[in-house]
Design an enzyme around this catalytic site. Structure first.
Site, PDB file in Angstrom:
ATOM      1  N   ASN A 189       0.809  -1.214   0.000  1.00  0.00           N
ATOM      2  CA  ASN A 189       0.000   0.000   0.000  1.00  0.00           C
ATOM      3  C   ASN A 189       0.846   1.270   0.000  1.00  0.00           C
ATOM      4  O   ASN A 189       0.389   2.327   0.402  1.00  0.00           O
ATOM      5  CB  ASN A 189      -0.973   0.024   1.188  1.00  0.00           C
ATOM      6  CG  ASN A 189      -1.923  -1.155   1.181  1.00  0.00           C
ATOM      7  OD1 ASN A 189      -2.423  -1.545   0.117  1.00  0.00           O
ATOM      8  ND2 ASN A 189      -2.160  -1.741   2.338  1.00  0.00           N
ATOM      9  N   ARG A 190       2.079   1.145  -0.447  1.00  0.00           N
ATOM     10  CA  ARG A 190       3.015   2.261  -0.535  1.00  0.00           C
ATOM     11  C   ARG A 190       3.341   2.870   0.831  1.00  0.00           C
ATOM     12  O   ARG A 190       3.830   3.990   0.915  1.00  0.00           O
ATOM     13  CB  ARG A 190       2.475   3.366  -1.468  1.00  0.00           C
ATOM     14  CG  ARG A 190       2.405   2.921  -2.940  1.00  0.00           C
ATOM     15  CD  ARG A 190       3.801   2.565  -3.459  1.00  0.00           C
ATOM     16  NE  ARG A 190       3.816   2.258  -4.885  1.00  0.00           N
ATOM     17  CZ  ARG A 190       3.740   1.020  -5.380  1.00  0.00           C
ATOM     18  NH1 ARG A 190       3.599  -0.015  -4.562  1.00  0.00           N
ATOM     19  NH2 ARG A 190       3.806   0.816  -6.672  1.00  0.00           N
TER      20      ARG A 190
END
Length: 212
Positions: A189-190
Site C-alpha cells: 500500500n506504498r
C-alpha cells in the site's frame, strides 16, 4: 506498471547502533541474493554530484570498500564526477536493490583516498582493468571506438600480462563520509519503512522514521 511490495518490515529496534553496521547487514543480504541470481551487482551504486553552480549529474559506479569511515569508490580524477567533487564535495549515493524492495540512500562529503590506499587497491584489479584506467581519459570526447581500442592495444603491448602496471597519476579513490544514511524498505500500500540515521555533533547518530 505497478509493483506491490509485501516485504518484511523494518523497525527501529532491529537497527544496529551505527549506520555502517546496519549497511553491512543489508549488504551481506544483498550479496547473498546476488548469489541466488536475485540481485545483479549489489555493489553498484548511483553517485550524485553537483558542480559549483549546483547543476547535478549522476552515474552508476561500483562500491569497492566500506568501513566505519564510509564508502569508497575509484575513478579518474579528470572525470566529470571528480571535477565536480573538487568544486563541491557534497555527494549522494543510492544503492537500488529493487528485487529486494530495498534502497540505501546516503548523503555526505567525499575526499580523496591516500596514494598508498589507492595503489593497494589498484594492484587487486585485473590486468585488463589496470590497462583500461590508463587507456581511458574518462569523460573526455573521444574521436571513435577505434581510437580507444588502439590506445588499449598499445598499452597491452607495453605492459603484457604478468608485468606490473604503474598506477596512473590522475586515478584514485574517493571516500564518502556519511552525514545521513536512510534505509528504505518497500511495504504494501506504498506505506514503506524509511529509517534515517543522522550524524550528531558528539559523534553519535540520531534515528528518525520518515513518512513514505
Amino acid at each position: 506498471m505497478r509493483a506491490h511490495y509485501r516485504a518484511e518490515g523494518l523497525v527501529e529496534s532491529d537497527l544496529a547502533p551505527h549506520p555502517m553496521d546496519q549497511f553491512a547487514r543489508w549488504f551481506r543480504q544483498a550479496a547473498q541474493a546476488a548469489v541466488r541470481g536475485v540481485v545483479y551487482e549489489p555493489n553498484a551504486m548511483v553517485v550524485g554530484t553537483a558542480d559549483a553552480d549546483g547543476r547535478p549529474s549522476s552515474r552508476t559506479v561500483l562500491l569497492k570498500q566500506y568501513d566505519g569511515q564510509g564508502f569508497v569508490f575509484y575513478t579518474n580524477y579528470d572525470s566529470r564526477k571528480a571535477r565536480e567533487l573538487a568544486a563541491n564535495p557534497y555527494v549522494s549515493l543510492l544503492f537500488p536493490w529493487h528485487p529486494m524492495a530495498r534502497q540505501v540512500i546516503v548523503t555526505g562529503t567525499a575526499r580523496r583516498t591516500g596514494r598508498d590506499e589507492t595503489a593497494a587497491y589498484f594492484r587487486t584489479r585485473p590486468h585488463g582493468s589496470q590497462l583500461g584506467a590508463w587507456a581511458s581519459a574518462q569523460s573526455s570526447v573521444v574521436p571513435s571506438r577505434t581510437t580507444l581500442d588502439s590506445s588499449y592495444a598499445e598499452l597491452s603491448a607495453r605492459y603484457p600480462e604478468g608485468e606490473q602496471v604503474p598506477v596512473p597519476p590522475n586515478w584514485g579513490g574517493f571516500r564518502v563520509a556519511p552525514r545521513t544514511v536512510e534505509f528504505w524498505q518497500g511495504r504494501e500500500n506504498r506505506l514503506h519503512d524509511r529509517l534515517r540515521y543522522t550524524a550528531e555533533p558528539d559523534g553519535g547518530w540520531k534515528v528518525e522514521r520518515l513518512s513514505p
